[in-house]
Design a protein around this motif. Sequence first.
Motif, PDB file in Angstrom:
ATOM      1  N   GLU A  50       0.710  -1.209  -0.081  1.00  0.00           N
ATOM      2  CA  GLU A  50       0.121   0.032   0.013  1.00  0.00           C
ATOM      3  C   GLU A  50       1.077   1.173  -0.118  1.00  0.00           C
ATOM      4  O   GLU A  50       0.472   2.470  -0.972  1.00  0.00           O
ATOM      5  CB  GLU A  50      -0.808  -0.060   1.197  1.00  0.00           C
ATOM      6  CG  GLU A  50      -1.888   0.999   1.492  1.00  0.00           C
ATOM      7  CD  GLU A  50      -2.723   1.009   2.252  1.00  0.00           C
ATOM      8  OE1 GLU A  50      -3.956   1.637   2.303  1.00  0.00           O
ATOM      9  OE2 GLU A  50      -2.789   0.292   3.341  1.00  0.00           O
ATOM     10  N   THR A  51       1.910   0.944   0.818  1.00  0.00           N
ATOM     11  CA  THR A  51       2.892   2.216   0.854  1.00  0.00           C
ATOM     12  C   THR A  51       3.501   2.661  -0.518  1.00  0.00           C
ATOM     13  O   THR A  51       3.734   3.625  -1.006  1.00  0.00           O
ATOM     14  CB  THR A  51       3.803   2.129   1.904  1.00  0.00           C
ATOM     15  OG1 THR A  51       3.024   2.030   3.174  1.00  0.00           O
ATOM     16  CG2 THR A  51       5.024   3.424   2.020  1.00  0.00           C
ATOM     17  N   VAL A  52       4.141   1.351  -0.940  1.00  0.00           N
ATOM     18  CA  VAL A  52       4.933   1.559  -2.216  1.00  0.00           C
ATOM     19  C   VAL A  52       4.090   2.225  -3.432  1.00  0.00           C
ATOM     20  O   VAL A  52       4.461   2.831  -4.104  1.00  0.00           O
ATOM     21  CB  VAL A  52       5.350   0.177  -2.541  1.00  0.00           C
ATOM     22  CG1 VAL A  52       5.977   0.000  -3.947  1.00  0.00           C
ATOM     23  CG2 VAL A  52       6.682  -0.281  -1.538  1.00  0.00           C
ATOM     24  N   PHE A  53       2.637   1.627  -3.413  1.00  0.00           N
ATOM     25  CA  PHE A  53       1.891   2.059  -4.552  1.00  0.00           C
ATOM     26  C   PHE A  53       1.383   3.225  -4.438  1.00  0.00           C
ATOM     27  O   PHE A  53       0.933   4.001  -5.480  1.00  0.00           O
ATOM     28  CB  PHE A  53       0.893   0.977  -4.946  1.00  0.00           C
ATOM     29  CG  PHE A  53       1.235  -0.015  -5.843  1.00  0.00           C
ATOM     30  CD1 PHE A  53       1.118  -0.342  -7.045  1.00  0.00           C
ATOM     31  CD2 PHE A  53       1.699  -1.363  -5.295  1.00  0.00           C
ATOM     32  CE1 PHE A  53       1.416  -1.297  -7.868  1.00  0.00           C
ATOM     33  CE2 PHE A  53       2.423  -2.341  -6.004  1.00  0.00           C
ATOM     34  CZ  PHE A  53       2.158  -2.280  -7.196  1.00  0.00           C
ATOM     35  N   ASN A  54       1.387   3.909  -3.199  1.00  0.00           N
ATOM     36  CA  ASN A  54       1.161   5.261  -3.060  1.00  0.00           C
ATOM     37  C   ASN A  54       2.374   6.073  -3.828  1.00  0.00           C
ATOM     38  O   ASN A  54       2.200   7.156  -4.143  1.00  0.00           O
ATOM     39  CB  ASN A  54       0.868   5.643  -1.402  1.00  0.00           C
ATOM     40  CG  ASN A  54      -0.522   5.063  -1.196  1.00  0.00           C
ATOM     41  OD1 ASN A  54      -1.187   5.170  -1.937  1.00  0.00           O
ATOM     42  ND2 ASN A  54      -0.723   5.077   0.092  1.00  0.00           N
ATOM     43  N   TRP A  55       3.642   5.762  -3.267  1.00  0.00           N
ATOM     44  CA  TRP A  55       4.623   6.209  -3.753  1.00  0.00           C
ATOM     45  C   TRP A  55       4.577   6.423  -5.292  1.00  0.00           C
ATOM     46  O   TRP A  55       4.805   7.706  -5.914  1.00  0.00           O
ATOM     47  CB  TRP A  55       5.734   5.605  -3.341  1.00  0.00           C
ATOM     48  CG  TRP A  55       6.285   5.555  -1.754  1.00  0.00           C
ATOM     49  CD1 TRP A  55       5.618   6.323  -1.068  1.00  0.00           C
ATOM     50  CD2 TRP A  55       7.339   4.848  -1.239  1.00  0.00           C
ATOM     51  NE1 TRP A  55       6.216   6.405   0.224  1.00  0.00           N
ATOM     52  CE2 TRP A  55       7.142   5.256   0.278  1.00  0.00           C
ATOM     53  CE3 TRP A  55       8.172   3.835  -1.538  1.00  0.00           C
ATOM     54  CZ2 TRP A  55       8.111   4.807   1.098  1.00  0.00           C
ATOM     55  CZ3 TRP A  55       9.065   3.414  -0.767  1.00  0.00           C
ATOM     56  CH2 TRP A  55       9.022   3.764   0.750  1.00  0.00           C
ATOM     57  N   ILE A  56       4.346   5.300  -5.873  1.00  0.00           N
ATOM     58  CA  ILE A  56       4.351   5.051  -7.561  1.00  0.00           C
ATOM     59  C   ILE A  56       3.340   6.092  -7.917  1.00  0.00           C
ATOM     60  O   ILE A  56       3.742   6.571  -8.891  1.00  0.00           O
ATOM     61  CB  ILE A  56       4.135   3.735  -7.687  1.00  0.00           C
ATOM     62  CG1 ILE A  56       5.337   2.967  -7.471  1.00  0.00           C
ATOM     63  CG2 ILE A  56       3.869   3.523  -9.189  1.00  0.00           C
ATOM     64  CD1 ILE A  56       5.204   1.169  -7.516  1.00  0.00           C
ATOM     65  N   ARG A  57       2.268   5.831  -7.313  1.00  0.00           N
ATOM     66  CA  ARG A  57       1.205   6.944  -8.141  1.00  0.00           C
ATOM     67  C   ARG A  57       1.774   8.392  -7.902  1.00  0.00           C
ATOM     68  O   ARG A  57       1.425   9.104  -8.837  1.00  0.00           O
ATOM     69  CB  ARG A  57      -0.379   6.771  -7.109  1.00  0.00           C
ATOM     70  CG  ARG A  57      -1.234   7.523  -7.709  1.00  0.00           C
ATOM     71  CD  ARG A  57      -2.591   7.290  -6.773  1.00  0.00           C
ATOM     72  NE  ARG A  57      -2.453   8.051  -5.666  1.00  0.00           N
ATOM     73  CZ  ARG A  57      -2.371   7.376  -4.461  1.00  0.00           C
ATOM     74  NH1 ARG A  57      -2.534   5.849  -4.373  1.00  0.00           N
ATOM     75  NH2 ARG A  57      -2.451   8.357  -3.430  1.00  0.00           N
ATOM     76  N   HIS A  58       2.075   8.695  -6.687  1.00  0.00           N
ATOM     77  CA  HIS A  58       2.790  10.004  -6.801  1.00  0.00           C
ATOM     78  C   HIS A  58       3.680  10.263  -7.570  1.00  0.00           C
ATOM     79  O   HIS A  58       3.688  11.449  -8.396  1.00  0.00           O
ATOM     80  CB  HIS A  58       3.244  10.400  -5.192  1.00  0.00           C
ATOM     81  CG  HIS A  58       3.634  11.779  -5.019  1.00  0.00           C
ATOM     82  ND1 HIS A  58       3.161  12.758  -4.939  1.00  0.00           N
ATOM     83  CD2 HIS A  58       5.202  12.214  -4.973  1.00  0.00           C
ATOM     84  CE1 HIS A  58       3.824  13.806  -4.874  1.00  0.00           C
ATOM     85  NE2 HIS A  58       5.157  13.336  -4.799  1.00  0.00           N
ATOM     86  N   GLN A  59       4.755   9.651  -7.888  1.00  0.00           N
ATOM     87  CA  GLN A  59       5.778   9.888  -8.734  1.00  0.00           C
ATOM     88  C   GLN A  59       5.415   9.767 -10.212  1.00  0.00           C
ATOM     89  O   GLN A  59       5.839  10.508 -11.076  1.00  0.00           O
ATOM     90  CB  GLN A  59       6.778   8.930  -8.449  1.00  0.00           C
ATOM     91  CG  GLN A  59       7.651   8.949  -7.604  1.00  0.00           C
ATOM     92  CD  GLN A  59       8.491  10.150  -7.156  1.00  0.00           C
ATOM     93  OE1 GLN A  59       9.180  10.504  -8.110  1.00  0.00           O
ATOM     94  NE2 GLN A  59       8.488  10.728  -5.824  1.00  0.00           N
TER      95      GLN A  59
END
Length: 212
Positions: A50-59
């Motif tokens: 969940e954390t990682v895909f939030n990062w990816i979405r932001h980037q």
Amino acid sequence: MQKKSSNKPSYPRRPGPPQQVRIIGGAWKRTPLPVLDAFGLRPTPDRVRETVFNWIRHQLDGDWDSLDCLDLFAGSGALGFEAASRGVRSVTMIDTLGPVVRQLETIKDKLKADNVKILRADALAVARDLAQRGQRFDLIFLDPPYQQDFLSQALPLCASLLKEGGLVYAESGAALPFAETEQDETPAWLSGWQPVRGDKAGMVHFYLLKLH
């Protein structure tokens, strides 16, 4: 007679009851993904994904449908199917173990995941072949078995596999040895990479990386 060392990932047996993880977001949100007990697979935990895909979405501005993804050590498929659930254009998932690949195919069929391609092959050999053929990806997942030195072998290959502005997700049982001071030296296999984000959950160290 001394046994020859193997270049293939191995998954030691995991004691305890059967395990599963779930897809966090997208079209298949809350869908459980079984984890093969026989190979003791170590899927990326739900809260880490969940954390990682939030990062990816932001980037990447959440523009999922234009992304091509590569999951080199697919294992349980948690990362690759998570990306597919969010509507990426394509996910290529690689694993070398027959039972793992058969389970990934079963999940793909159940989900009708037409954007997922699954290959039974050696991850490093596939990475070299894809690079030679000029294939490029927006997002690469690297979650190999810990303590087998696959990350230091795979990450340099990813430099030739990323599209401009692409990202690599790397997971490890130890912190990546980036130089923290001018006196420290980053190992050659990490040179050219910089962490965009990084965190730790229990014994899991996880990073989003990009090329300098």
